[in-house]
Scaffold this motif. Sequence first.
Motif, short mmCIF file in Angstrom:
data_model
loop_
_atom_site.label_atom_id
_atom_site.label_comp_id
_atom_site.label_asym_id
_atom_site.label_seq_id
_atom_site.Cartn_x
_atom_site.Cartn_y
_atom_site.Cartn_z
N THR A 61 45.19 33.05 20.80
CA THR A 61 44.25 33.23 21.91
C THR A 61 44.18 34.71 22.24
O THR A 61 45.10 35.48 21.92
CB THR A 61 44.67 32.45 23.17
OG1 THR A 61 46.01 32.85 23.55
CG2 THR A 61 44.63 30.95 22.93
N GLU A 62 43.10 35.11 22.88
CA GLU A 62 42.95 36.50 23.29
C GLU A 62 43.33 36.64 24.76
O GLU A 62 42.86 35.87 25.60
CB GLU A 62 41.52 37.00 23.07
CG GLU A 62 41.24 37.39 21.63
CD GLU A 62 39.96 38.19 21.50
OE1 GLU A 62 39.08 38.03 22.36
OE2 GLU A 62 39.83 38.97 20.54
N LYS A 63 44.16 37.61 25.04
CA LYS A 63 44.61 37.86 26.41
C LYS A 63 44.14 39.24 26.85
O LYS A 63 44.30 40.22 26.12
CB LYS A 63 46.13 37.78 26.48
CG LYS A 63 46.71 38.07 27.85
CD LYS A 63 48.23 38.04 27.82
CE LYS A 63 48.82 38.39 29.18
NZ LYS A 63 50.30 38.43 29.15
N GLU A 64 43.54 39.31 28.03
CA GLU A 64 43.09 40.59 28.57
C GLU A 64 44.20 41.22 29.39
O GLU A 64 44.83 40.55 30.23
CB GLU A 64 41.85 40.39 29.45
CG GLU A 64 40.64 39.90 28.68
CD GLU A 64 39.41 39.75 29.57
OE1 GLU A 64 39.58 39.75 30.80
OE2 GLU A 64 38.30 39.63 29.03
N THR A 65 44.47 42.48 29.14
CA THR A 65 45.49 43.20 29.90
C THR A 65 44.92 44.51 30.41
O THR A 65 43.82 44.91 30.04
CB THR A 65 46.73 43.49 29.02
OG1 THR A 65 46.33 44.30 27.90
CG2 THR A 65 47.35 42.19 28.50
N GLY A 66 45.70 45.20 31.24
CA GLY A 66 45.24 46.45 31.85
C GLY A 66 44.83 46.21 33.30
O GLY A 66 44.54 45.08 33.69
N ILE A 67 44.78 47.28 34.09
CA ILE A 67 44.52 47.10 35.52
C ILE A 67 43.12 46.58 35.80
O ILE A 67 42.88 45.93 36.81
CB ILE A 67 44.77 48.41 36.31
CG1 ILE A 67 43.75 49.49 35.95
CG2 ILE A 67 46.17 48.92 36.12
CD1 ILE A 67 43.74 50.65 36.93
#
Length: 470
Positions: free
Chosen positions: A379-385
């Motif tokens: 799965t794709e996970k979004e990270t970062g503020i």
Amino acid sequence: MVSTSSTSFLGSYSGITMETIDQLISAESGKLTQYTNKQTTLTNEKNAWKDINTRLDSLSSKMNTLKEASSFQSKVITNSNESLVSISGESGALNSDYTVSVEQLATSSQLTSHQIDLNGKKVDEKLGLSGTLSFADADGKEVKVDVTEKQSLKDIVSAVNQQSKTAESGLKATIIDNRIVVTDEQMGNRTITASGNLADQFGLSDAKNLTVGQSAKLTVNGISIERNTNNVTDAVEGLTIKLNKATIGETAKINVADDIDKTTKVLQEFVDQYNSVMTYIGETLDVGDPTAENNKTGALVGDSAVVRLQTQLRSLMGSSSSKGSDVKSLKNIGIEIDRYGKASLDTSKLKKAMAKDPSAIQKFFYQKETVTAEDGTTTEKETGILSGLSTFVNEYINSTTGIIATKSSSIDQSIKDLDKQIEQFNERLEVKRQRYITQFTALDTAMMQAESQMQYLSSQIGSVTGNNAN
């Protein structure tokens, strides 16, 4: 409904006029003022939420721009000689200096017939010839046309092009000065052969009528490169070099660098929009001066949803990254948040961070990571503020389930309820007004009748007294 004559008669004896009744009604309309004040308050709240939604929506747009790799990986390319070569680059182009020279341009092979005698006819009139005409390109793809007497020269050429599309050949035919000209769309040293009785008749099978194409020759930083195209995409990583002319001894100086100005611009716009949101939220929560007699407060004072928005936005902007890069917080790239929640951008600090590692800045703001589960699925996970900021902002601005949409719907219903209450209250006041008019008109009528009776009694008493005196 009381008639006009009744209102004009009103106060004739009692002294109670319409002005008196208006004063009585006004004294009882204090509740109406409360209703209208509440209505004004609700309208101000709705407008404030609408303004917050507009500002948050714009902030979301700025964040989406920051999520794009081009905001941090764009390149600025300088070229000293546009007439010699044109340069375009991708975000993956490596920062460096290049010197380009062009020895020769690539050309296509071309097979030309002799000038065909049309016997005074036009190219779109039937030629009266029949037979076969075939062409083959360097890859062996053949284009074959059966010609009939009813076909014109234009028809023959059109048939060649149609068959070329069907055969997925790179050959293209046209007519120039009553000559059939067949060109290979691929450049370089490639053969074109023609066969069939009409090929012999038109001179197309004669090898001397073939002009063989050539490859492009250029040098990049002294390295010789040869390609069968004038759009060279694979010589320098991330760059496309378009050859415009060939001139021995002439060079173009190319420089590829990070487009720091673009990154600075998108970050400054993000900071400015964040400040716009926070400043306006502060205005809506302003309690003013409680000791002042006519103190004015913000439209959303005490609203927990606004307080949460203000607090959470500030908190998310101050969040850090644990990815192990040099960019762990906004401070590392020159963005500071003061104690009032206002952000500022130090462009000199940003440029230093960009010069060191622009990809680290991009990853701090936003990136997608592929996560593999125990069962092997990914799965794709979004990270970062920006991931957290976007999710939180969307809680407020979602057009169907968002907090602002829910608030606005609730306020609209409350305003409708108040409109109904105001309408009912005005109806009750009007009924009371008419009752007052009726009552006081009756009072004037009674007083008039009493006066008339007194006058009658007085006249009767006077008459009796006079008769007794006689």
